[in-house]
Write an enzyme that holds these catalytic residues in place. Structure first.
Site, PDB file in Angstrom:
ATOM      1  N   GLY A  25       0.859  -1.182   0.000  1.00 42.24           N
ATOM      2  CA  GLY A  25       0.000   0.000   0.000  1.00 42.24           C
ATOM      3  C   GLY A  25       0.892   1.227   0.000  1.00 42.24           C
ATOM      4  N   SER A  26       0.287   2.395   0.165  1.00 47.18           N
ATOM      5  CA  SER A  26       1.096   3.613   0.074  1.00 47.18           C
ATOM      6  C   SER A  26       2.178   3.664   1.154  1.00 47.18           C
ATOM      7  CB  SER A  26       0.183   4.841   0.180  1.00 47.18           C
ATOM      8  OG  SER A  26      -0.658   4.725   1.316  1.00 47.18           O
ATOM      9  N   GLU A  28       3.940   1.420   2.233  1.00 47.04           N
ATOM     10  CA  GLU A  28       5.028   0.471   1.969  1.00 47.04           C
ATOM     11  C   GLU A  28       5.919   0.919   0.815  1.00 47.04           C
ATOM     12  OE1 GLU A  28       1.774  -0.512   2.441  1.00 47.04           O
ATOM     13  OE2 GLU A  28       2.353  -0.819   4.534  1.00 47.04           O
ATOM     14  N   GLU A  47      -3.770 -10.780   1.196  1.00 42.02           N
ATOM     15  CA  GLU A  47      -2.699 -11.053   2.154  1.00 42.02           C
ATOM     16  C   GLU A  47      -2.711 -12.493   2.650  1.00 42.02           C
ATOM     17  OE1 GLU A  47      -4.632  -8.479   2.022  1.00 42.02           O
ATOM     18  OE2 GLU A  47      -3.340  -6.704   1.926  1.00 42.02           O
ATOM     19  N   HIS A 280      -7.058 -32.491  18.761  1.00 39.96           N
ATOM     20  CA  HIS A 280      -8.110 -31.748  18.081  1.00 39.96           C
ATOM     21  C   HIS A 280      -9.463 -32.133  18.690  1.00 39.96           C
ATOM     22  CE1 HIS A 280     -10.248 -30.712  13.991  1.00 39.96           C
ATOM     23  NE2 HIS A 280     -10.686 -30.009  15.005  1.00 39.96           N
ATOM     24  N   GLY A 400      -4.627 -25.969  10.791  1.00 36.36           N
ATOM     25  CA  GLY A 400      -5.970 -26.266  10.265  1.00 36.36           C
ATOM     26  C   GLY A 400      -6.671 -25.041   9.690  1.00 36.36           C
TER      27      GLY A 400
HETATM   28  N1  TZD Z   1     -12.303 -21.217   7.877  1.00 36.51           N
HETATM   29  C1  TZD Z   1     -10.963 -21.375   7.952  1.00 36.51           C
HETATM   30  C2  TZD Z   1     -10.065 -20.244   7.576  1.00 36.51           C
HETATM   31  N2  TZD Z   1     -10.419 -22.524   8.363  1.00 36.51           N
HETATM   32  C3  TZD Z   1     -11.224 -23.551   8.716  1.00 36.51           C
HETATM   33  N3  TZD Z   1     -10.622 -24.676   9.123  1.00 36.51           N
HETATM   34  C4  TZD Z   1     -12.634 -23.444   8.598  1.00 36.51           C
HETATM   35  C5  TZD Z   1     -13.124 -22.249   8.187  1.00 36.51           C
HETATM   36  C6  TZD Z   1     -13.569 -24.566   8.982  1.00 36.51           C
HETATM   37  N4  TZD Z   1     -13.471 -25.751   8.114  1.00 36.51           N
HETATM   38  C7  TZD Z   1     -12.728 -26.853   8.447  1.00 36.51           C
HETATM   39  O1  TZD Z   1     -12.060 -26.985   9.477  1.00 36.51           O
HETATM   40  S1  TZD Z   1     -12.840 -28.077   7.269  1.00 36.51           S
HETATM   41  C8  TZD Z   1     -13.883 -27.163   6.313  1.00 36.51           C
HETATM   42  C9  TZD Z   1     -14.132 -25.913   6.900  1.00 36.51           C
HETATM   43  C10 TZD Z   1     -14.982 -24.883   6.294  1.00 36.51           C
HETATM   44  C11 TZD Z   1     -14.414 -27.716   5.031  1.00 36.51           C
HETATM   45  C12 TZD Z   1     -13.413 -27.698   3.932  1.00 36.51           C
HETATM   46  O2  TZD Z   1     -14.045 -28.126   2.769  1.00 36.51           O
HETATM   47  P1  TZD Z   1     -13.284 -28.757   1.556  1.00 36.51           P
HETATM   48  O3  TZD Z   1     -12.904 -30.230   2.008  1.00 36.51           O
HETATM   49  O4  TZD Z   1     -14.234 -28.784   0.421  1.00 36.51           O
HETATM   50  O5  TZD Z   1     -12.008 -28.077   1.315  1.00 36.51           O
HETATM   51  P2  TZD Z   1     -13.860 -31.459   2.354  1.00 36.51           P
HETATM   52  O6  TZD Z   1     -13.030 -32.625   1.956  1.00 36.51           O
HETATM   53  O7  TZD Z   1     -15.126 -31.352   1.600  1.00 36.51           O
HETATM   54  O8  TZD Z   1     -14.066 -31.454   3.837  1.00 36.51           O
END
Ligand code: TZD
Ligand code: CA
Length: 526
Positions: A25-26, A28, A47, A280, A400
């Protein structure tokens, strides 16, 4: 007298941080002025994608990487994918711009009062230098802290600092060399060898750090001397061991009770290069079975301090593996054959089974392919079909946080032009980092994105059942055609309608980016 900018650029060159991932941005722009030709600026359009690409690049090179972000709004956008870089211990050095010093207090447009506070919960070190002359030293600290702590760092720099005189002493940072070594001393080493030798039924648990630190093959040597079962630590982000090795038992389940169950009958669990543990699913129970001792060896002092159980040694796993391999006898018998792969299930009508897709990857792509995986419901199917025997074969979002996978694949491919790189990405995950397709197209990055389209957030459906919430809204994501999205960003794309078509496409060796979409049946992560 050289400028702050001149000394800072020279420092980054000397330290090898010349590939910069950013979205400016500006505030930077004054840092980017007069950037020497040896720098390569990899522009990301959001980002989250910038940090995902930088994370993949830094993991695949094993070196700190500079990330150039805009003040509050840009840095804030980066926070989601930054969670992964924290968990994978990726040394990202984030430098963000700030308003000129006199404009911060009155909260002028694009200023952020106390900028380091925004990032502090995630990064290992965050600062805004107290004066312009301290910028080169503070930049050096950001790089060294990232390397020594193995954690992202953050530096906010008021943009009028870059043109200021650097002062007499600032060039001293140019000659700095910082190294670390942390082998156990002789007494610690003897005690450790004694403890491992005395174990009747040891087990080995390896974390992602083993692969990050280049210890994949060393871990095999150690395991074959110990002749014991080997697990990968829960919530795995890098594969530390060949997954079809006869001693490999898979990735530990990410729950307290099932981990303890896996350890039953073992008197010593040696954990190398992992936190204990990144659980988890909340499945309560005793941490360890009666009579099982756990010894954690890692160079991550914070992971040791926060562990809820076990003994620990803060040391470099490389040094510990080396001393154990030397102390233990070579295996009595040759290692048994690697486990064969099973036949994948057949298609369900027009939908491919994910195992068929993975079998196709395994058969059609070279053995040294690096996979960046962000497809959550297909985890069990993945490990059933894959046969990964090389270091750097597998990357997964370490915390995750979706949005690492697609950009991460682009970053790994930029870092390793010598290896094929494939992103295995779900139709949900793809959207969190989709803009990285544009960067891949602009730099002609030879990356293949295999897009698994099951029309739903598959893993959340599975979790819904686990948590007794079968009827939550917001689970389905129909109506997206990723071939058209990819083409819009300049990436060539195909839809593969059956296994034969998929195999034929994968057997091609394109020299630029491509996306292959397949429609897949829903499976469960475990
Ligand atoms: N937002 C973010 C940034 N991270 C996350 N982990 C989630 C939401 C929640 N989340 C999961 O933990 S798995 C998932 C979500 C939304 C589904 C991913 O869907 P996909 O894979 O189509 O990539 P599958 O195989 O259909 O589960
Ligand atoms: Ca999906």
């Amino acid at each position: 007298m050289p400028s702050v900018r001149h000394v800072s650029h020279a420092f980054l060159q000397r330290q090898g941080l010349t590939t910069v991932f950013g979205n400016p941005g500006s505030n930077e722009l004054p840092f980017l002025a007069e950037l020497p030709d040896s720098f390569r600026y990899v522009l990301g359009l959001h980002e989250g994608a910038v940090v995902g690409m930088a994370d993949g690049y830094a993991q695949a090179t094993g070196r700190p990487v500079l990330v150039n972000l805009h003040a509050a709004s840009g840095s804030g956008n980066a926070m989601g994918t930054l969670t992964n870089a924290v968990a994978s211990r990726t040394p990202l050095v984030i430098v963000a711009g700030q308003q000129v010093r006199s404009a911060i207090g009155p909260e002028s447009h694009l200023s952020i009062v106390d900028a380091p506070a925004l990032m502090k919960p995630l990064v290992g070190w965050a600062a805004e230098p107290a004066c312009a002359q301290d910028v080169p030293r503070a930049l050096a600290q950001a790089v060294f802290e990232a390397r020594l702590q193995r954690r992202p760092t953050f530096l906010s720099v008021p943009y009028d600092d870059w043109a200021a005189d650097a002062g007499d002493n600032s060039a001293a940072v140019l000659d700095r060399q910082v190294r670390r070594c942390s082998a156990p001393g002789p007494d610690q080493a003897d005690a450790l060898v004694e403890q491992v030798r005395a174990a009747r039924r040891p087990a080995l648990v390896l974390g992602g750090d083993i692969d990050s630190a280049g210890l994949f093959d060393d871990a095999v040597r150690l395991a074959e001397r110990l002749e014991c079962p080997v697990w990968a630590a829960p919530s795995l982000f890098r594969l530390p061991f060949p997954n079809r090795h006869p001693q490999f038992r898979g990735v530990l389940p990410a729950g307290i009770a099932p981990v303890a169950k896996a350890f039953e009958g073992h008197d010593l669990v040696l954990v190398l290069g992992a936190p204990v543990f990144r659980y988890h699913e909340y499945l309560p129970g005793r941490y360890l079975p009666e009579g099982t001792r756990l010894l954690q060896v890692t160079d991550d002092a914070s992971a040791v301090a926060r562990a809820p159980m076990g003994e620990a040694l803060v040391a470099d796993p490389a040094a510990v593996i080396e001393l154990l391999v030397e102390a233990l006898d070579a295996p009595a018998a040759p290692t048994a054959a690697y486990r064969p792969v099973p036949e994948p299930p057949g298609a369900r009508g027009p939908l491919l089974h994910p195992e068929q897709v993975f079998a196709a990857l395994r058969d059609e792509l070279p053995e040294d392919t690096s996979y960046v995986v962000e497809s959550t419901s297909t985890n069990a199917a993945w490990w059933r079909q894959m046969d990964l025997r090389r270091p750097g074969s597998y990357y997964f979002p370490a915390a995750g946080g979706l949005g690492f996978g697609l950009p991460g694949a682009v970053g790994v491919a930029l870092a390793r032009p010598d290896r094929p790189v494939v992103g295995v990405i779900g139709d949900g995950s793809a959207n969190y980092g989709i803009t990285a397709l544009w960067t891949a197209a602009q730099h002609r990055v030879p990356v293949t994105i295999v897009l698994l389209r099951n029309g739903t957030y598959g893993a959340l459906r599975w979790f819904g059942d686990l948590l007794g919430v079968p009827d939550a809204p917001g689970m389905d994501i129909p109506g997206m055609d990723f071939t058209r999205i990819a083409e819009g960003y300049g990436v060539s794309a195909r839809h593969a309608g059956d296994v034969e078509e998929l195999r034929a496409v994968l057997a091609e060796r394109p020299d630029g980016p491509r996306l292959v979409q397949v429609d897949t049946a829903l499976t469960t992560p475990s």
